[in-house]
Scaffold this motif. Structure first.
Motif, short mmCIF file in Angstrom:
data_model
loop_
_atom_site.label_atom_id
_atom_site.label_comp_id
_atom_site.label_asym_id
_atom_site.label_seq_id
_atom_site.Cartn_x
_atom_site.Cartn_y
_atom_site.Cartn_z
N LEU A 1 0.82 -1.22 0.00
CA LEU A 1 0.00 0.00 0.00
C LEU A 1 0.85 1.27 0.00
CD1 LEU A 1 -2.98 -0.92 2.35
CD2 LEU A 1 -2.92 -0.82 -0.14
N ILE A 2 2.01 1.22 0.63
CA ILE A 2 2.89 2.40 0.62
C ILE A 2 3.22 2.79 -0.81
CG2 ILE A 2 5.24 3.19 1.14
CD1 ILE A 2 5.06 1.57 3.75
N TYR A 3 3.56 1.79 -1.63
CA TYR A 3 3.94 2.09 -3.01
C TYR A 3 2.73 2.37 -3.90
CZ TYR A 3 8.75 0.92 -1.97
OH TYR A 3 10.02 0.95 -1.47
N SER B 1 1.34 5.83 -3.49
CA SER B 1 2.16 6.90 -4.07
C SER B 1 1.88 7.11 -5.56
CB SER B 1 3.64 6.60 -3.86
OG SER B 1 4.06 5.51 -4.64
N VAL B 2 1.23 6.12 -6.22
CA VAL B 2 1.00 6.26 -7.66
C VAL B 2 -0.47 6.13 -8.04
CG1 VAL B 2 3.32 5.42 -8.25
CG2 VAL B 2 1.43 3.78 -8.04
N LYS B 3 -1.37 6.02 -7.05
CA LYS B 3 -2.78 5.75 -7.37
C LYS B 3 -3.43 6.85 -8.19
CE LYS B 3 -4.62 7.62 -3.02
NZ LYS B 3 -5.39 7.31 -1.79
N GLY B 4 -2.91 8.07 -8.07
CA GLY B 4 -3.47 9.18 -8.85
C GLY B 4 -3.34 8.99 -10.34
N TYR B 5 -2.41 8.16 -10.77
CA TYR B 5 -2.18 7.94 -12.20
C TYR B 5 -3.01 6.78 -12.75
CZ TYR B 5 1.91 10.83 -11.23
OH TYR B 5 2.75 11.85 -10.83
N PHE B 6 -3.72 6.04 -11.87
CA PHE B 6 -4.38 4.81 -12.31
C PHE B 6 -5.83 4.72 -11.86
CE2 PHE B 6 0.15 3.79 -11.95
CZ PHE B 6 0.40 3.23 -13.20
N TYR B 7 -6.52 5.83 -11.76
CA TYR B 7 -7.87 5.83 -11.20
C TYR B 7 -8.80 4.90 -11.97
CZ TYR B 7 -12.38 7.32 -9.43
OH TYR B 7 -13.64 7.34 -8.87
N ASN B 8 -8.72 4.90 -13.28
CA ASN B 8 -9.62 4.08 -14.10
C ASN B 8 -8.96 2.80 -14.62
OD1 ASN B 8 -11.89 5.80 -13.97
ND2 ASN B 8 -10.92 7.19 -15.44
N ASP B 9 -7.84 2.43 -14.03
CA ASP B 9 -7.12 1.23 -14.47
C ASP B 9 -7.64 0.02 -13.70
OD1 ASP B 9 -4.92 -0.85 -14.36
OD2 ASP B 9 -4.02 0.56 -15.78
N ASP B 10 -8.29 -0.91 -14.42
CA ASP B 10 -8.92 -2.06 -13.77
C ASP B 10 -7.92 -2.96 -13.03
OD1 ASP B 10 -11.46 -1.36 -14.49
OD2 ASP B 10 -11.54 -2.65 -16.26
N PHE C 1 -7.91 -3.61 -9.06
CA PHE C 1 -8.05 -4.99 -8.59
C PHE C 1 -6.96 -5.33 -7.57
CE2 PHE C 1 -7.72 -9.71 -9.97
CZ PHE C 1 -8.52 -10.10 -8.91
N ASN C 2 -5.71 -5.00 -7.92
CA ASN C 2 -4.59 -5.28 -7.01
C ASN C 2 -4.65 -4.40 -5.75
OD1 ASN C 2 -3.45 -7.22 -8.71
ND2 ASN C 2 -2.30 -5.70 -9.85
N TYR C 3 -5.02 -3.14 -5.94
CA TYR C 3 -5.13 -2.20 -4.82
C TYR C 3 -6.20 -2.69 -3.83
CZ TYR C 3 -4.91 2.56 -2.80
OH TYR C 3 -4.71 3.67 -1.98
N ALA C 4 -7.32 -3.16 -4.39
CA ALA C 4 -8.42 -3.66 -3.55
C ALA C 4 -8.00 -4.90 -2.78
CB ALA C 4 -9.63 -3.96 -4.43
N GLN C 5 -7.27 -5.80 -3.43
CA GLN C 5 -6.82 -7.01 -2.74
C GLN C 5 -5.91 -6.68 -1.55
OE1 GLN C 5 -5.75 -10.59 -5.29
NE2 GLN C 5 -5.87 -9.00 -6.85
N ALA C 6 -5.01 -5.71 -1.77
CA ALA C 6 -4.10 -5.31 -0.68
C ALA C 6 -4.89 -4.70 0.47
CB ALA C 6 -3.06 -4.33 -1.21
N LYS C 7 -5.89 -3.86 0.15
CA LYS C 7 -6.73 -3.25 1.19
C LYS C 7 -7.48 -4.33 1.97
CE LYS C 7 -6.58 1.39 0.43
NZ LYS C 7 -6.34 2.42 1.46
N ALA C 8 -8.07 -5.28 1.24
CA ALA C 8 -8.84 -6.34 1.89
C ALA C 8 -7.96 -7.23 2.75
CB ALA C 8 -9.57 -7.16 0.84
N ALA C 9 -6.75 -7.50 2.26
CA ALA C 9 -5.84 -8.36 3.02
C ALA C 9 -5.48 -7.75 4.37
CB ALA C 9 -4.57 -8.61 2.21
#
Length: 479
Positions: A303-305, A308-317, A321-329
């Motif tokens: 999540l740290i990394y 830092s880059v989520k602003g560039y991938f708002y509509n990137d599926d 998907f990976n961001y959500a898995q890390a949050k859920a974990a």
């Protein structure tokens, strides 16, 4: 004229000649010394174990077995052999230092020190205690054992390794170079020199030294990895894209076939790119580090990394998907659910990993009905059965007993010989408890009875009678 012959040209051989021929044709079994000279420790160990099994032990066979196991990196086996020897009254005193070496490589440093203290003073004991002092960060002892080192190859190699571990790379290089001048056939020292130059950022020099070794040992894993690292440091970001591609391919293949080796290789490639000075602050570099930590299941670092880059991938599926898995974990189910629902790709949305994580988020967010609807939309398959198990267990754990009961009921129908009845019984009783606490509608009881009747367990009628009695007393109409 008939010439006389010492032996007939044709005919039976003498018994003596037959025996001689048998001796010559008999397969020669290599001796232990031959295996050891060739450094074939596996062959030597096999021979020793065979001799032990038939009662024809070599002299000092137990010692040699420990020796071979140690050189095969089977330190646990070596430890067991040496420990057994220490129990014998005629145990050679040097066995204690051999045991200490095995314990050291097993990471049992305190035990290694205790064993070494029982052995006679020797160069091997001093080298071992020298390394233990480094492990214990005991500078006083370290310097004491340092002073006992002699100008012999083993002691100097030991000193060089300590220099390397203490980041004294130039001092280590000086020792290795001096040893190479004295022993030009010690080719492995070139790898050590190359490692030191790599640590000093002299990547071109490291590559030159390494090339000499690779001519003799082209399949060396450590040398090839170091060569790749040098190559990455010396060339531009295009090389990083080669490495990223290899990481992605190995990760995909590893997950597909369940190969830990491929996943480990992928993690190393991602770390190589993400940890490099040229890429660590780039978006691909940070994605690589996130991927590395994802494979290591260190989701806080993921999540740290990604943050830092989520602003560039708002509509990137794929990113969501990976961001959500890390949050859920990490238990951030509310945010994870929102991220999962941002995904638009039908391919991802039909993937079992996506469905199972989304179902878990629904349940953890007290929305078990939505998880149940996910299951109802799936066809009959091993994935749907797995999702049903997840819903049953997670809903039960979260006190959402109605959907737990429905899931256990479906599981029981699919696998009647299992113990899903116990889960369903507990969920049905849980529903009744919620009704009594006014946390569940009394009308739900009407659905509990049919669920119970689906089971052939003898406890069913007893539970239904209790429910009917309560329903009658409280004027609840049951079918």
């Amino acid at each position: 004229m008939i010439l006389s012959r010492v032996k007939p040209a044709v005919g039976a051989e003498t018994q003596e000649s037959i025996n001689e021929k048998k001796k010559k044709n008999k397969t020669k079994v290599p001796r232990l010394e031959e295996y050891l000279q060739q450094r074939d420790y596996l062959g030597a160990l096999t021979l020793l174990e065979f001799q032990r099994s038939i009662g024809e032990k070599e002299e000092h066979a137990d010692l040699w077995i420990g020796y071979c196991a140690f050189h095969l990196s089977d330190y646990k086996r070596a430890m067991e052999e040496y420990k057994a020897l220490t129990m014998k009254p005629d145990c050679p005193a040097d066995v204690w230092v051999y045991l200490a070496c095995a314990l050291f490589f097993l990471g049992l440093y305190k035990e290694a020190e205790e064993a070494a203290s029982k052995s006679p003073t020797s160069p091997l004991q001093n080298r071992l205690l020298f390394h233990l002092a480094h492990k214990f960060n005991d500078e006083k002892k370290l310097m004491g054992f340092h002073q006992n080192l002699e100008d012999v190859t083993e002691d100097q190699l030991s000193l060089a390794s300590i220099h390397y571990m203490r980041s004294h790379y130039q001092e280590a290089i000086d020792i290795y170079k001096r040893l190479l001048l004295q022993n030009r056939d010690f080719l492995a020292l070139k790898v050590y020199v190359a490692l030191c130059y790599y640590k000093l950022d002299y990547y071109d020099v490291s590559q030159e030294v390494l090339a000499v070794y690779l001519q003799s040992m082209p399949d060396s894993t450590i040398a090839l990895n170091l060569k790749a690292c040098n190559h990455f440091r010396l060339y531009n970001g295009k090389a990083a894209e080669e490495y990223i591609l290899k990481g992605v391919v190995n990760a995909a293949l590893g997950q597909e076939i369940g190969s830990r080796d491929h996943l480990k290789i992928a993690q190393q490639f991602f770390q190589l790119v993400g940890g490099s000075a040229s890429e660590c602050d780039t978006i691909p570099g940070r994605q690589c580090m996130a991927s590395c930590f994802f494979l290591l299941r260190q989701f806080e670092d993921v999540l740290i990394y990604l943050n830092s880059v989520k602003g560039y991938f708002y509509n990137d599926d794929t990113f969501n998907f990976n961001y959500a898995q890390a949050k859920a974990a990490l238990g951030n189910y509310k945010e994870a659910e929102e991220l999962f629902l941002l995904v638009q790709s039908e391919k991802i949305k039909n993937d079992y990993i996506y469905l199972s994580w989304l179902a878990r988020c629904y349940i953890m967010n007290q929305r078990g009905r939505l998880a149940w609807e996910l299951y109802l939309k799936m066809g009959t398959s091993s994935d749907s059965f797995s999702l049903l198990q997840l819903i049953a267990n997670d809903c039960y754990k979260m006190g959402q007993f109605y959907y737990a009961a429905k899931a256990f009921d479906a599981l029981e129908k699919l696998d009647p010989g299992s113990n899903y009845w116990e889960g369903k019984r507990g969920a049905c009783v849980g529903i009744f408890q919620l009704i009594l606490a006014n946390k569940e509608s009394r009308e739900t009881l009407k659905e509990v009875v049919p669920l119970l009747r689906n089971s052939g367990n003898p406890q069913v009628e007893y539970i239904i009678r209790a429910l009917r009695k309560w329903a009658k007393d409280n004027r609840v109409l049951l079918s």
